[in-house]
Structure formats: structure tokens, C-alpha cells
Design a protein around this motif. Structure first.
Motif, PDB file in Angstrom:
ATOM      1  N   SER A  10     -13.764  18.567  -9.242  1.00  0.00           N
ATOM      2  CA  SER A  10     -15.022  18.019  -9.779  1.00  0.00           C
ATOM      3  C   SER A  10     -15.114  18.220 -11.295  1.00  0.00           C
ATOM      4  O   SER A  10     -14.374  19.025 -11.878  1.00  0.00           O
ATOM      5  N   GLY A  11     -16.036  17.497 -11.924  1.00  0.00           N
ATOM      6  CA  GLY A  11     -16.291  17.667 -13.346  1.00  0.00           C
ATOM      7  C   GLY A  11     -16.605  19.118 -13.712  1.00  0.00           C
ATOM      8  O   GLY A  11     -16.012  19.653 -14.649  1.00  0.00           O
ATOM      9  N   PRO A  12     -17.519  19.778 -12.962  1.00  0.00           N
ATOM     10  CA  PRO A  12     -17.830  21.173 -13.293  1.00  0.00           C
ATOM     11  C   PRO A  12     -16.624  22.118 -13.173  1.00  0.00           C
ATOM     12  O   PRO A  12     -16.510  23.069 -13.953  1.00  0.00           O
ATOM     13  N   VAL A  13     -15.704  21.855 -12.227  1.00  0.00           N
ATOM     14  CA  VAL A  13     -14.504  22.711 -12.125  1.00  0.00           C
ATOM     15  C   VAL A  13     -13.634  22.529 -13.368  1.00  0.00           C
ATOM     16  O   VAL A  13     -13.150  23.501 -13.959  1.00  0.00           O
ATOM     17  N   VAL A  14     -13.459  21.276 -13.801  1.00  0.00           N
ATOM     18  CA  VAL A  14     -12.646  21.036 -14.995  1.00  0.00           C
ATOM     19  C   VAL A  14     -13.337  21.639 -16.223  1.00  0.00           C
ATOM     20  O   VAL A  14     -12.688  22.240 -17.081  1.00  0.00           O
ATOM     21  N   ARG A  15     -14.669  21.528 -16.296  1.00  0.00           N
ATOM     22  CA  ARG A  15     -15.406  22.175 -17.402  1.00  0.00           C
ATOM     23  C   ARG A  15     -15.161  23.682 -17.386  1.00  0.00           C
ATOM     24  O   ARG A  15     -14.954  24.295 -18.434  1.00  0.00           O
ATOM     25  N   THR A  16     -15.201  24.284 -16.181  1.00  0.00           N
ATOM     26  CA  THR A  16     -14.982  25.730 -16.080  1.00  0.00           C
ATOM     27  C   THR A  16     -13.573  26.085 -16.534  1.00  0.00           C
ATOM     28  O   THR A  16     -13.372  27.053 -17.283  1.00  0.00           O
ATOM     29  N   LEU A  17     -12.598  25.272 -16.124  1.00  0.00           N
ATOM     30  CA  LEU A  17     -11.218  25.497 -16.558  1.00  0.00           C
ATOM     31  C   LEU A  17     -11.131  25.510 -18.090  1.00  0.00           C
ATOM     32  O   LEU A  17     -10.486  26.372 -18.689  1.00  0.00           O
ATOM     33  N   LEU A  18     -11.807  24.561 -18.729  1.00  0.00           N
ATOM     34  CA  LEU A  18     -11.714  24.426 -20.184  1.00  0.00           C
ATOM     35  C   LEU A  18     -12.505  25.502 -20.926  1.00  0.00           C
ATOM     36  O   LEU A  18     -12.104  25.947 -21.996  1.00  0.00           O
ATOM     37  N   LEU A  19     -13.652  25.917 -20.341  1.00  0.00           N
ATOM     38  CA  LEU A  19     -14.577  26.790 -21.077  1.00  0.00           C
ATOM     39  C   LEU A  19     -14.393  28.283 -20.798  1.00  0.00           C
ATOM     40  O   LEU A  19     -14.854  29.104 -21.586  1.00  0.00           O
ATOM     41  N   ASP A  20     -13.730  28.628 -19.702  1.00  0.00           N
ATOM     42  CA  ASP A  20     -13.624  30.036 -19.313  1.00  0.00           C
ATOM     43  C   ASP A  20     -12.467  30.695 -20.066  1.00  0.00           C
ATOM     44  O   ASP A  20     -11.480  31.127 -19.469  1.00  0.00           O
ATOM     45  N   PHE A  36      -1.876  24.757 -19.524  1.00  0.00           N
ATOM     46  CA  PHE A  36      -2.445  24.263 -18.273  1.00  0.00           C
ATOM     47  C   PHE A  36      -1.494  24.597 -17.134  1.00  0.00           C
ATOM     48  O   PHE A  36      -0.286  24.384 -17.238  1.00  0.00           O
ATOM     49  N   THR A  37      -2.063  25.141 -16.024  1.00  0.00           N
ATOM     50  CA  THR A  37      -1.273  25.343 -14.795  1.00  0.00           C
ATOM     51  C   THR A  37      -2.155  24.958 -13.603  1.00  0.00           C
ATOM     52  O   THR A  37      -3.388  24.982 -13.697  1.00  0.00           O
ATOM     53  N   GLU A  38      -1.510  24.614 -12.507  1.00  0.00           N
ATOM     54  CA  GLU A  38      -2.253  24.315 -11.274  1.00  0.00           C
ATOM     55  C   GLU A  38      -3.014  25.558 -10.816  1.00  0.00           C
ATOM     56  O   GLU A  38      -4.147  25.463 -10.328  1.00  0.00           O
ATOM     57  N   ALA A  39      -2.375  26.739 -10.972  1.00  0.00           N
ATOM     58  CA  ALA A  39      -3.029  27.991 -10.568  1.00  0.00           C
ATOM     59  C   ALA A  39      -4.314  28.193 -11.385  1.00  0.00           C
ATOM     60  O   ALA A  39      -5.329  28.677 -10.859  1.00  0.00           O
ATOM     61  N   GLY A  40      -4.280  27.824 -12.650  1.00  0.00           N
ATOM     62  CA  GLY A  40      -5.459  27.952 -13.507  1.00  0.00           C
ATOM     63  C   GLY A  40      -6.598  27.076 -13.012  1.00  0.00           C
ATOM     64  O   GLY A  40      -7.771  27.473 -13.026  1.00  0.00           O
ATOM     65  N   GLU A  77      -7.043  26.112  -9.880  1.00  0.00           N
ATOM     66  CA  GLU A  77      -7.555  26.728  -8.641  1.00  0.00           C
ATOM     67  C   GLU A  77      -8.456  27.922  -8.972  1.00  0.00           C
ATOM     68  O   GLU A  77      -9.514  28.108  -8.369  1.00  0.00           O
ATOM     69  N   GLN A  78      -8.022  28.709  -9.956  1.00  0.00           N
ATOM     70  CA  GLN A  78      -8.795  29.874 -10.377  1.00  0.00           C
ATOM     71  C   GLN A  78     -10.176  29.449 -10.894  1.00  0.00           C
ATOM     72  O   GLN A  78     -11.192  30.095 -10.622  1.00  0.00           O
TER      73      GLN A  78
END
Ligand code: ZN
Length: 371
Positions: free
Chosen positions: A285-295, A304-308, A310-311
């Protein structure tokens, strides 16, 4: 009764104090290809800064330009067999769709380079008048010999960086390879506009200078962009603005977003190692990708990794669960806000929100649009 001073956003250890209104400029995309994760990171971080400023009661205006006059764009349009302006408009539509999916607010101003040609001509005129530029062979060059030194970039490195960014360091009409075209005479088959120096087109840095000055006047509060734009693009953009207006600084503060890499290498169209925002948005989802970018720290480069990914989904779930709990300590919402204004420390804000739960977590979800 006394009240505390409302907090200010701090960037790079310095307070960005604003009274009422903040003018933010971010270098936008050259609309020639699909949005990759590096682009997405820049615009999501600018969106986060905007939302934190709004939370502090600041009225924020964001200007995100479209660089639709550009060599790379002309070549891509030619390959696609389309007129460059129509090609750019289609790419722009896809870009805006990606930004909407990522929850990035629409900018208040979205100047397109091709509509600002007269302003670039005016900029070239102002720089000629102030002695900061010279005309030669149908082009107008900004004398840039002093620019690398002001940014602690050694001359040889500056020339290499200019060469890697389309800076035409071997142009024989230049007095110094460090000079950059404000106005560039057009080659055969390239789009061109009339000017006092003959048919030509704007230089890349000059486009942003002209669009920023036209939108905000001679200075702004925050200038943002990818870390790779720090030099030469932002260095020349601001040097030209300051030389033309005499107002320093052109930008009161900067937000340079760390490079996104894949297997240790910068994502770039030229190397083809790209992760597209749209592919990730189809899988999560958009919020998951936002979390990936902002955390993370905004300035640090990362892989960038697939594990990241998922995390990020796990972290966002934990945050949503925390938001459903009853309130934690009364000081927790303020602690979350304090983390956000401290160099946009989203990771610490998420840690606090997950730990304390309740209102603190709900506030964070709302401020960063992670619902
Ligand atoms: Zn720019």
C-alpha cells in the motif's frame, strides 16, 4: 498563565524559524520516464516536511517544477516518435498518479520550464547587466569559477560533476569549463525560442532559478531535492539567483534527500537498476511505501531490499495496533512531535508512538498520512 514557545522545525541542527508562512521549492522531475524509488523518496520527504510544518501551524506553499525542456527528454521523445511536449504531458500524468498513490499532497505551484522561457531570457539579461555572465556564440554563460569553492568542491571534481550532468565542459565558446549556460544556442532539430542572442533554449540550472524567482521572489525558506542535485544543480541555481537579485541567501535552508541504491549502486536511468514506485504500490500500500521511505535518516543513502519493504509493513502494522490502544503517558504526543521537529526524526517518532501507543500513535499516523 504562561505558554511555551511553539517548537520550530530543525534541519541539519539549525532551526527553520518561520513566521506564519513558508515557501518551499523542490526540484521536480524531468518527465521522460516512470517514477523510480529515488524520485519517490525525495517527494515523500518534502511532503513529510510540509505536513510537519502544517502541524506546527505554518502555512506552507510548495512549488515543484517540471523540467520539460531538457536534452534527455528530447532524446526520449524522439525515440518514442512523439512531439516532446505531448510526450512530457503523458509522462506527467503517470507521475501525478504515482504521487497521489503515495499520499503526496499536490503542490501549490507547478511551473513548467517551457512556459518560463521569457523569464530565463530576463534572468540572462539581469546576469549580463550585473557582469556575472557574458554572451558568446549565441549563448549566455554564467561565470561559475567561484561556485565550486563556495561549496568546498575541488575544481577537478567540479568539472567532472558538471561533465556527468550535461554541463558541456568542453564547449569552446566558454571562457572557463566551470561557466554554465543560462541561455544555450540550439542545435539542429532541437526545440528553440527566439532571444536577443539568437534562437536557443534555457540552461538547466537557469530554468530552476527563473521558476523559483518568478514563484517566490528573491528568496525562499526551504529548498529541497535529491542529494545528487547539491552540486552542480543547486549550487549554480542559487549562485545565479544571488548574482541576479543581490539577495543572499536565495534559500534559507536545504533538504537534501539521500540517494536510494540497489545492490550498492545509485538507481539511475542510465544504469537501468531501477525500482519503480508503481511496482511497489501494486504489491503493497501507499502507507507501507511511505513508511519504507520515511523510517530512516532523510539525508543518508540507503539500499532498497525486499526485506526492507517487509519490515516497513511490520512497523506500520505495529503503529496501527498502537494507535488502537488506550493512551500512554500524557507527555507522549509532545515527545512524538519533538522527534519530528528534530531533523525530521521519523524513526524515533515511530519508536515512541509504538512504545507509548494511544494518542501519540494516532497523532503520528495523522501527521505523516500513514493511515
Ligand atoms: Zn532544480
Amino acid at each position: 498563565m504562561t505558554v511555551g514557545t511553539p517548537p520550530h522545525l530543525h534541519l541539519g541542527g539549525r532551526p527553520l524559524s518561520v513566521v506564519g508562512r513558508a515557501r518551499v521549492y523542490v526540484c521536480g522531475v524531468t518527465p521522460y520516464d516512470v517514477t523510480h524509488l529515488g524520485h519517490a523518496a525525495t517527494f515523500v520527504w518534502v511532503d513529510a516536511a510540509e505536513r510537519v510544518l502544517r502541524r506546527l501551524g505554518v502555512q506552507v506553499e510548495v512549488c515543484r517544477n517540471v523540467t520539460d525542456v531538457d536534452d534527455v527528454l528530447f532524446e526520449a521523445a524522439q525515440r518514442a516518435g512523439a512531439p516532446y511536449d505531448r510526450f512530457a504531458a503523458v509522462q506527467q500524468f503517470h507521475f501525478e498518479h504515482d504521487m497521489d498513490s503515495l499520499g503526496v499532497r499536490r503542490p501549490a505551484h507547478e511551473p513548467r520550464a517551457h512556459s518560463f522561457v521569457p523569464q530565463v531570457v530576463a534572468l540572462a539579461g539581469a546576469l549580463l547587466e550585473s557582469g556575472a555572465a557574458y554572451a558568446a556564440a549565441g549563448s549566455v554563460y554564467f561565470s561559475g569559477g567561484h561556485v565550486p569553492g563556495a561549496h568546498a568542491v575541488p575544481r577537478d571534481e567540479a568539472i567532472a560533476l558538471l561533465a556527468a550532468n550535461g554541463g558541456r565542459v568542453d564547449d569552446p565558446a566558454k571562457r572557463d569549463p566551470l561557466d554554465q549556460a543560462v541561455w544555450q544556442s540550439s542545435g539542429d532539430g532541437e526545440p528553440s525560442w527566439p532571444s536577443p542572442w539568437g534562437p536557443g533554449r534555457p540552461g538547466w540550472h537557469a530554468e530552476c532559478t527563473a521558476m523559483a524567482l518568478s514563484t517566490y521572489g528573491s528568496s525562499m525558506d526551504l529548498h529541497a531535492g535529491g542529494a545528487d542535485l547539491r552540486f552542480p544543480h543547486h549550487a549554480y541555481e542559487s549562485a545565479q539567483a544571488e548574482a541576479a537579485t543581490g539577495v543572499t541567501p536565495f534559500a534559507r535552508s536545504w533538504l537534501h534527500v539521500g540517494t536510494v541504491r540497489l545492490d550498492g549502486e545509485k538507481m539511475a536511468k542510465s544504469t537501468g537498476n531501477l525500482v519503480f514506485a508503481r511496482d511497489l504500490l501494486e504489491r503493497s500500500s501507499g502507507p507501507v511505501v511511505r513508511t519504507l521511505l520515511l523510517d530512516r535518516q532523510y539525508a543518508a543513502p540507503w539500499d532498497f531490499t525486499e526485506a526492507g519493504l517487509e519490515q516497513a509493513a511490520v512497523r506500520l502494522d505495529a503503529l496501527h495496533v498502537a494507535a488502537g490502544r488506550s493512551d500512554g503517558p500524557a507527555s507522549a504526543p509532545q515527545a512524538v512531535l519533538n522527534a519530528l521537529v528534530d531533523d525530521l526524526d521519523v524513526s524515533r517518532a515511530i519508536d515512541i508512538a509504538i512504545e507509548d501507543g494511544g494518542q501519540a500513535a494516532r497523532d503520528l499516523v495523522a501527521v505523516l498520512a500513514l493511515q
